[in-house]
Write a protein that holds these residues in place. Structure first.
Motif, PDB file in Angstrom:
ATOM      1  N   VAL A   1     -11.726   6.888   2.499  1.00  0.00           N
ATOM      2  CA  VAL A   1     -11.825   5.668   3.299  1.00  0.00           C
ATOM      3  C   VAL A   1     -11.776   6.068   4.773  1.00  0.00           C
ATOM      4  CG1 VAL A   1     -10.767   3.429   3.823  1.00  0.00           C
ATOM      5  CG2 VAL A   1     -10.715   4.333   1.479  1.00  0.00           C
TER       6      VAL A   1
ATOM      7  N   HIS B   1       2.239  14.273   1.871  1.00  0.00           N
ATOM      8  CA  HIS B   1       1.931  12.996   1.218  1.00  0.00           C
ATOM      9  C   HIS B   1       2.528  11.898   2.086  1.00  0.00           C
ATOM     10  CE1 HIS B   1       0.651  15.051  -2.569  1.00  0.00           C
ATOM     11  NE2 HIS B   1       1.319  16.013  -1.954  1.00  0.00           N
ATOM     12  N   TYR B   2       1.664  11.179   2.768  1.00  0.00           N
ATOM     13  CA  TYR B   2       2.106  10.259   3.812  1.00  0.00           C
ATOM     14  C   TYR B   2       2.544   8.911   3.244  1.00  0.00           C
ATOM     15  CZ  TYR B   2       2.152   8.090   8.440  1.00  0.00           C
ATOM     16  OH  TYR B   2       2.546   7.470   9.601  1.00  0.00           O
ATOM     17  N   VAL B   3       3.598   8.350   3.813  1.00  0.00           N
ATOM     18  CA  VAL B   3       4.004   6.990   3.465  1.00  0.00           C
ATOM     19  C   VAL B   3       3.594   6.038   4.596  1.00  0.00           C
ATOM     20  CG1 VAL B   3       5.901   5.463   2.815  1.00  0.00           C
ATOM     21  CG2 VAL B   3       5.929   7.859   2.073  1.00  0.00           C
TER      22      VAL B   3
ATOM     23  N   HIS C   1      -3.618  15.836  -6.954  1.00  0.00           N
ATOM     24  CA  HIS C   1      -2.194  15.471  -6.809  1.00  0.00           C
ATOM     25  C   HIS C   1      -1.955  14.537  -5.612  1.00  0.00           C
ATOM     26  CE1 HIS C   1      -2.655  18.716  -3.987  1.00  0.00           C
ATOM     27  NE2 HIS C   1      -1.404  18.653  -3.597  1.00  0.00           N
ATOM     28  N   GLY C   2      -3.053  14.048  -5.003  1.00  0.00           N
ATOM     29  CA  GLY C   2      -2.931  12.958  -4.037  1.00  0.00           C
ATOM     30  C   GLY C   2      -2.426  13.317  -2.652  1.00  0.00           C
TER      31      GLY C   2
ATOM     32  N   HIS D   1      10.075   1.643   2.372  1.00  0.00           N
ATOM     33  CA  HIS D   1       9.875   3.102   2.265  1.00  0.00           C
ATOM     34  C   HIS D   1      10.450   3.641   0.951  1.00  0.00           C
ATOM     35  CE1 HIS D   1       8.338   4.415   6.245  1.00  0.00           C
ATOM     36  NE2 HIS D   1       8.808   3.239   6.598  1.00  0.00           N
ATOM     37  N   TRP D   2       9.775   4.648   0.431  1.00  0.00           N
ATOM     38  CA  TRP D   2      10.349   5.419  -0.666  1.00  0.00           C
ATOM     39  C   TRP D   2      11.646   6.074  -0.178  1.00  0.00           C
ATOM     40  CZ3 TRP D   2       8.819   4.837  -5.483  1.00  0.00           C
ATOM     41  CH2 TRP D   2       7.519   4.389  -5.734  1.00  0.00           C
TER      42      TRP D   2
ATOM     43  N   CYS E   1      -9.612  10.595  -2.712  1.00  0.00           N
ATOM     44  CA  CYS E   1      -9.310  10.520  -4.140  1.00  0.00           C
ATOM     45  C   CYS E   1     -10.445  11.114  -4.961  1.00  0.00           C
ATOM     46  CB  CYS E   1      -9.145   9.039  -4.498  1.00  0.00           C
ATOM     47  SG  CYS E   1      -8.470   8.722  -6.117  1.00  0.00           S
TER      48      CYS E   1
ATOM     49  N   ALA F   1      -6.286   7.004  -8.402  1.00  0.00           N
ATOM     50  CA  ALA F   1      -6.053   5.683  -7.829  1.00  0.00           C
ATOM     51  C   ALA F   1      -5.720   5.896  -6.364  1.00  0.00           C
ATOM     52  CB  ALA F   1      -4.911   4.980  -8.540  1.00  0.00           C
ATOM     53  N   CYS F   2      -6.080   4.923  -5.509  1.00  0.00           N
ATOM     54  CA  CYS F   2      -6.044   5.207  -4.073  1.00  0.00           C
ATOM     55  C   CYS F   2      -6.038   3.913  -3.269  1.00  0.00           C
ATOM     56  CB  CYS F   2      -7.311   6.010  -3.734  1.00  0.00           C
ATOM     57  SG  CYS F   2      -7.303   6.742  -2.090  1.00  0.00           S
ATOM     58  N   GLY F   3      -5.328   3.907  -2.163  1.00  0.00           N
ATOM     59  CA  GLY F   3      -5.383   2.764  -1.255  1.00  0.00           C
ATOM     60  C   GLY F   3      -6.788   2.558  -0.719  1.00  0.00           C
ATOM     61  N   LEU F   4      -7.113   1.309  -0.370  1.00  0.00           N
ATOM     62  CA  LEU F   4      -8.438   0.994   0.162  1.00  0.00           C
ATOM     63  C   LEU F   4      -8.359   0.123   1.413  1.00  0.00           C
ATOM     64  CD1 LEU F   4     -11.555   1.106  -0.221  1.00  0.00           C
ATOM     65  CD2 LEU F   4     -11.343  -0.991  -1.573  1.00  0.00           C
ATOM     66  N   ASP F   5      -7.350  -0.751   1.484  1.00  0.00           N
ATOM     67  CA  ASP F   5      -7.245  -1.643   2.648  1.00  0.00           C
ATOM     68  C   ASP F   5      -5.804  -2.123   2.773  1.00  0.00           C
ATOM     69  OD1 ASP F   5      -7.998  -3.089   4.853  1.00  0.00           O
ATOM     70  OD2 ASP F   5      -9.484  -4.316   3.818  1.00  0.00           O
ATOM     71  N   PHE F   6      -5.455  -2.555   3.994  1.00  0.00           N
ATOM     72  CA  PHE F   6      -4.104  -3.027   4.265  1.00  0.00           C
ATOM     73  C   PHE F   6      -3.976  -4.540   4.080  1.00  0.00           C
ATOM     74  CE2 PHE F   6      -4.478   0.739   7.103  1.00  0.00           C
ATOM     75  CZ  PHE F   6      -3.437   1.499   6.580  1.00  0.00           C
TER      76      PHE F   6
ATOM     77  N   HIS G   1       6.512   9.062   8.352  1.00  0.00           N
ATOM     78  CA  HIS G   1       7.297   9.443   7.175  1.00  0.00           C
ATOM     79  C   HIS G   1       6.396  10.051   6.093  1.00  0.00           C
ATOM     80  CE1 HIS G   1       9.917   7.937   3.565  1.00  0.00           C
ATOM     81  NE2 HIS G   1      10.227   9.165   3.891  1.00  0.00           N
TER      82      HIS G   1
ATOM     83  N   TRP H   1      -6.180   8.114   2.297  1.00  0.00           N
ATOM     84  CA  TRP H   1      -6.938   7.495   1.215  1.00  0.00           C
ATOM     85  C   TRP H   1      -8.162   8.322   0.844  1.00  0.00           C
ATOM     86  CZ3 TRP H   1      -6.587   1.832   3.478  1.00  0.00           C
ATOM     87  CH2 TRP H   1      -5.259   1.400   3.353  1.00  0.00           C
TER      88      TRP H   1
ATOM     89  N   TYR I   1       0.828  -1.213   0.000  1.00  0.00           N
ATOM     90  CA  TYR I   1       0.000   0.000   0.000  1.00  0.00           C
ATOM     91  C   TYR I   1       0.861   1.262   0.000  1.00  0.00           C
ATOM     92  CZ  TYR I   1       0.995   0.970   4.922  1.00  0.00           C
ATOM     93  OH  TYR I   1       1.629   1.289   6.086  1.00  0.00           O
ATOM     94  N   ARG I   2       2.081   1.139   0.538  1.00  0.00           N
ATOM     95  CA  ARG I   2       2.953   2.310   0.632  1.00  0.00           C
ATOM     96  C   ARG I   2       3.417   2.823  -0.733  1.00  0.00           C
ATOM     97  NH1 ARG I   2       6.766   0.818   5.863  1.00  0.00           N
ATOM     98  NH2 ARG I   2       5.042   0.335   7.276  1.00  0.00           N
TER      99      ARG I   2
ATOM    100  N   TYR J   1       6.224  12.943   2.640  1.00  0.00           N
ATOM    101  CA  TYR J   1       6.905  13.832   1.705  1.00  0.00           C
ATOM    102  C   TYR J   1       6.067  15.084   1.531  1.00  0.00           C
ATOM    103  CZ  TYR J   1      10.304  10.302   0.485  1.00  0.00           C
ATOM    104  OH  TYR J   1      11.323   9.392   0.557  1.00  0.00           O
TER     105      TYR J   1
ATOM    106  N   ASN K   1       0.498   5.195  -1.381  1.00  0.00           N
ATOM    107  CA  ASN K   1      -0.055   5.951  -0.254  1.00  0.00           C
ATOM    108  C   ASN K   1       0.152   7.460  -0.380  1.00  0.00           C
ATOM    109  OD1 ASN K   1      -1.421   4.889   2.173  1.00  0.00           O
ATOM    110  ND2 ASN K   1      -0.020   6.265   3.245  1.00  0.00           N
ATOM    111  N   HIS K   2       1.216   7.852  -1.073  1.00  0.00           N
ATOM    112  CA  HIS K   2       1.533   9.287  -1.211  1.00  0.00           C
ATOM    113  C   HIS K   2       0.834   9.928  -2.401  1.00  0.00           C
ATOM    114  CE1 HIS K   2       4.280   7.448  -3.989  1.00  0.00           C
ATOM    115  NE2 HIS K   2       4.802   8.590  -4.347  1.00  0.00           N
ATOM    116  N   GLY K   3      -0.079   9.179  -3.036  1.00  0.00           N
ATOM    117  CA  GLY K   3      -0.977   9.791  -4.017  1.00  0.00           C
ATOM    118  C   GLY K   3      -0.411  10.100  -5.392  1.00  0.00           C
TER     119      GLY K   3
END
Lengths: 195, 195
Positions: free
Chosen positions: B54, B173-175, B19-20, A159-160, B42, A41-46, B179, B40, A14-15, B181, A18-20
């Motif tokens: 979410v 923008h969360y990771v 831009h998320g 992590h990025w 969007c 596009a977007c996270g929805l669940d872990f 953490h 999350w 998900y990471r 950005y 996660n930053h969009g």
């Protein structure tokens, strides 16, 4: 294939979104590959990891996703801004040679019969969870992430690592009208080591 | 109220989240206000503008959203990273003084009976489109954007202007694990003037 590509554990996948970032959706069905850009596009669940993506009815990629039930979400880099804009504005319905015209290079990954776009920083293999009402009413697609990979130069240890990599590898964040931002500087809150 | 806050036309409102960024969700019901952070959120549609967000079942904010049917999505700034992390990790169910402890300042905007968080860069008043299946199965909420405002120092003429503003106003923008950005450098593709 780029030797920097490494699998990402699914519980950390998900990471990657996660930053969009703006993403590319690719899919394959019956010998046809296509790729489109999308900002939604977007996270929805872990667990299991899931995501949402909005795919317009005009998109040829949508037809491939609906027929095959699988697709790739990948994260284009700052170096791919022009390609990303082009893949987001041209439809294969009108331009059958879309991928060749945009100089998109595809490659394979492990056991997935999917078209992965070269030069991106991360890739998520996604399995559609059919939700006809969402798809028809909102163009909203829900999927489970079933495979994840990233370029180790820019995503490592969950992590990025944008601050350690070349700026050309930063993710893109689209506004409108050809106007993007690249992701920027790291901010760490608290004593936490990134975990 | 901050004098830099200006209305954003609804047809451009999607650009505030395109831009998320990581966002704050706030809601009010029966004399109770709450705010939570979420990564999350969007875009979903242009016209009328819609978005998804979410919201976990553990969140007090979710109860307020479900009961009132309206909420605010706002975009915190780099200067609010610590506040954002705190609002994303503490729940009001366990810490009734959550907002006071995090030093959240709320303000009113025009005719909306909603708690807007001061110091953010943009605000979207959202009207819930009830979709019980999505809410129950996926914690996924769909809403129409019915009001939009931004800080004119950082969003003007339908575009973010991060490169002209103080870095403390950049979006987050969360990771994971504390953490984040901040959003980074502008990339413009093609001859298009930003429109």
């Amino acid at each position: 294939m780029d030797n920097n590509i490494r699998p990402v554990p699914l519980d950390k996948s998900y990471r990657l979104v996660n930053h969009g970032p703006t993403i590319l959706v690719s899919a394959r069905h019956d010998g046809v590959d296509n790729v489109m850009a999308a900002a939604w596009a977007c996270g929805l669940d872990f667990s299991p990891p899931k995501l949402t993506v909005v795919i317009d009815k005009i998109a040829k990629t949508r037809e491939l996703v609906e027929k095959s039930g699988i697709f790739v979400i990948q994260i284009p880099t700052a170096a791919q801004a022009k390609l990303t804009l082009e893949l987001g504005t041209v439809t294969m319905h009108q331009q059958p040679d879309k991928l060749a015209n945009a100089a998109v290079e595809l490659f394979d990954l492990e056991d997935f019969n999917l078209p992965f776009v070269a030069g991106c920083s991360a890739w998520l293999a996604c399995k559609l969870i059919p939700e006809p009402h969402n798809q028809q009413t909102y163009d909203l697609f829900i999927a489970e992430i079933v495979g994840a990979w990233a370029d180790a130069r820019v995503f490592k240890d969950g992590h990025w690592q944008f601050e350690q990599a070349d700026p050309s590898l930063r993710s893109l964040h689209y506004v409108a009208g050809g106007h993007f931002y690249a992701i920027g500087e790291e901010i760490i809150v608290g004593a936490s080591q990134k975990s």
